[in-house]
Every structure is written in structure tokens, then in C-alpha cells.
Design an enzyme around this catalytic site. Structure first.
Site, PDB file in Angstrom:
ATOM      1  N   SER A 178     -76.903 -57.578 -40.550  1.00 46.28           N
ATOM      2  CA  SER A 178     -75.584 -57.206 -40.040  1.00 46.28           C
ATOM      3  C   SER A 178     -75.500 -57.195 -38.516  1.00 46.28           C
ATOM      4  O   SER A 178     -74.402 -57.206 -37.966  1.00 46.28           O
ATOM      5  CB  SER A 178     -75.177 -55.826 -40.568  1.00 46.28           C
ATOM      6  OG  SER A 178     -75.983 -54.809 -40.011  1.00 46.28           O
ATOM      7  N   LYS A 236     -75.432 -50.112 -35.697  1.00 47.20           N
ATOM      8  CA  LYS A 236     -74.218 -50.865 -35.369  1.00 47.20           C
ATOM      9  C   LYS A 236     -73.967 -50.774 -33.860  1.00 47.20           C
ATOM     10  O   LYS A 236     -74.636 -50.044 -33.136  1.00 47.20           O
ATOM     11  CB  LYS A 236     -72.996 -50.296 -36.115  1.00 47.20           C
ATOM     12  CG  LYS A 236     -73.108 -50.256 -37.635  1.00 47.20           C
ATOM     13  CD  LYS A 236     -73.149 -51.638 -38.264  1.00 47.20           C
ATOM     14  CE  LYS A 236     -73.304 -51.534 -39.784  1.00 47.20           C
ATOM     15  NZ  LYS A 236     -73.540 -52.853 -40.396  1.00 47.20           N
TER      16      LYS A 236
END
Length: 256
Positions: free
Chosen positions: A70, A141
Site C-alpha cells: 500500500s 500511511k
């Protein structure tokens, strides 16, 4: 005289073998004791070192194994990154562009999955040393919006805007669009809007808009900032910064 001499010699000769045997038997005892003490010192030193490394990982810098794609290509699957746990410890808060590790309980995951306490403890210790995948509730993230920011997708050129300023996100995975899902949100104070760099493979704040918390991650759930890649050796480096958020105006400047 001759008889006494022979008897004395015989007595001496018969006693002679017992001397060395007794000496060698007693001489082995200190060696065994020394070996035992050396083994114990080695075990004790190993235990002390393990406790020190674990405490250092818990409070200062924690290795973190990247489990998914990701954050490609900034971070790759299998990378071991070093998470600076002191980055936000003394009054500083995450800034736009920071890559952070956080506990997603209540935002990205409403409840942690059940697990065996003993297995969970062992897995947690291994994960804190970068030897196992992180807990299912831990995520990595990039911070795209901080408290008060208005984050919008997208402008006419397909770029994400923060407080009316379009972002030139050079860290995005090659060929990825900034987002294929439109959104227009204002980040509540004390929370963060998080997105992965590989947008087409990242489940991030966008995917939790309709859930409790709206995909916003509380600042106090941030574990630390990713500052370095520590493994593999060919990728050892500090994490590159980004100028994507330069010039973004203060929160609230374009609301309304």
C-alpha cells in the site's frame, strides 16, 4: 633392613597410582564450575541485551516490517523500517507528508480481532523487533490532512487539493491516479486524514468514510514517524521528504 626397605618401596608404589587419580578428579571440579559460570554469564548477558533491545524498541525506535504494497514504491513489501517513537513525544504533532505508523483501532478497524493472550504476547514481542508482521491493528500511511484541513478529490486535472491548494504528489506509485473515489471532507481537530502512496492498492481513510470515526485517525493513536529504511541492505537510507505540501495555506482559509 632389606625387608623393611622392600615393604616401604612396595607401599610407596601401591600408593602412587591413587595420587594422580585423586588430583585429576579434584582438578576437574574447578573447570566444571568455571564452565557453568561462563554459561550462566552468557545466558544472563543475552537476557539483559534482549531486555534492553525490547525496551529501546518500545520507547525509542521500533523496527516495523512492511506487510503490504500500500505504500509502494516509497516502501516495499518486506522492508524493515525504523519508526521514531520520539518524533511526537515532546509536543510536536504529525505534519502533512509524514509517513507514520499508527494503531487503527476505532478508525481503520473498529475492534481488534480476538487472539490467544500468550500467542499475542509472543507475536507482539517479535513484531516489536521487526521479526514478525505487525499486529493487524497497526498500519503505515502518509498524512495528507491534519486537523482543520479541507481535503478534496479532485480538481479538473485529477489532483487532490488541501485547503484549495492542488498537490503535486511525486511519491505516488507510477501510473496511479491520486484517487478514483471522490470526496470532500474537513478533518476534525485532533485527527488525521491518511492515504497510502499506492492508491489503487491502499485501504485508507477513503475506505472508512461511512464508518464510525469517518476514517479519521486520532493523533494520539500515532505510534511514531517512519524515518529510515533499515533492511534490506541495498535499501538502507533515510526516508525522503516531500515538497508536495509546500504552500498549502492554513486550515480554514478556504472553507465555506
Amino acid at each position: 633392613m632389606d625387608t623393611e626397605a622392600r615393604t616401604t618401596e612396595r607401599d610407596r608404589s601401591s600408593a602412587a597410582p591413587t595420587g594422580p587419580e585423586e588430583g585429576s578428579r579434584f582438578s576437574r571440579i574447578p573447570h566444571r564450575f568455571a564452565a557453568s559460570m561462563s554459561w550462566r554469564r552468557t545466558v544472563a548477558l543475552g537476557a539483559v541485551c534482549s531486555v534492553f533491545v525490547l525496551l529501546f524498541s518500545i520507547f525509542v525506535v521500533q523496527p516495523f516490517l512492511i506487510p503490504s504494497g500500500s505504500m509502494e514504491s516509497t516502501l516495499r513489501v518486506g522492508d524493515r523500517v525504523l519508526v521514531n517513537k520520539l518524533a511526537y513525544r515532546f509536543g510536536s504533532e504529525p505534519r502533512r507528508g509524514d509517513v507514520v505508523v499508527f494503531d487503527g483501532t476505532g478508525s481503520f478497524m473498529q475492534e481488534p480481532p480476538p487472539e490467544n493472550p500468550v500467542t499475542g504476547l509472543l507475536h507482539g514481542a517479535a513484531a516489536s523487533l521487526g521479526l514478525a508482521e505487525p499486529a493487524e491493528t497497526d498500519f503505515v500511511k502518509r498524512v495528507v490532512g491534519v486537523g482543520g484541513d479541507r481535503v478534496v478529490c479532485c480538481d479538473k486535472r485529477g489532483r487532490i487539493q488541501v485547503n484549495g491548494r492542488p498537490l503535486d504528489e511525486g511519491y505516488l506509485f507510477a501510473g496511479d491516479a491520486p484517487s478514483r473515489a471522490p470526496f470532500d471532507i474537513v478533518v476534525p481537530d485532533g485527527t488525521l486524514w491518511m492515504m497510502g502512496d499506492h492508491r489503487s492498492r491502499s485501504r485508507d481513510s477513503r475506505d472508512h468514510l461511512g464508518e464510525p470515526g469517518g476514517g479519521m485517525v486520532p493523533v494520539d493513536k500515532v505510534i511514531g514517524r517512519v524515518d529510515w529504511i533499515g533492511w534490506p541492505l541495498g535499501r538502507v537510507a533515510s526516508l525522503p521528504g516531500t515538497a508536495a505540501f509546500d504552500g498549502v495555506p492554513a486550515p480554514g482559509a478556504t472553507h465555506g
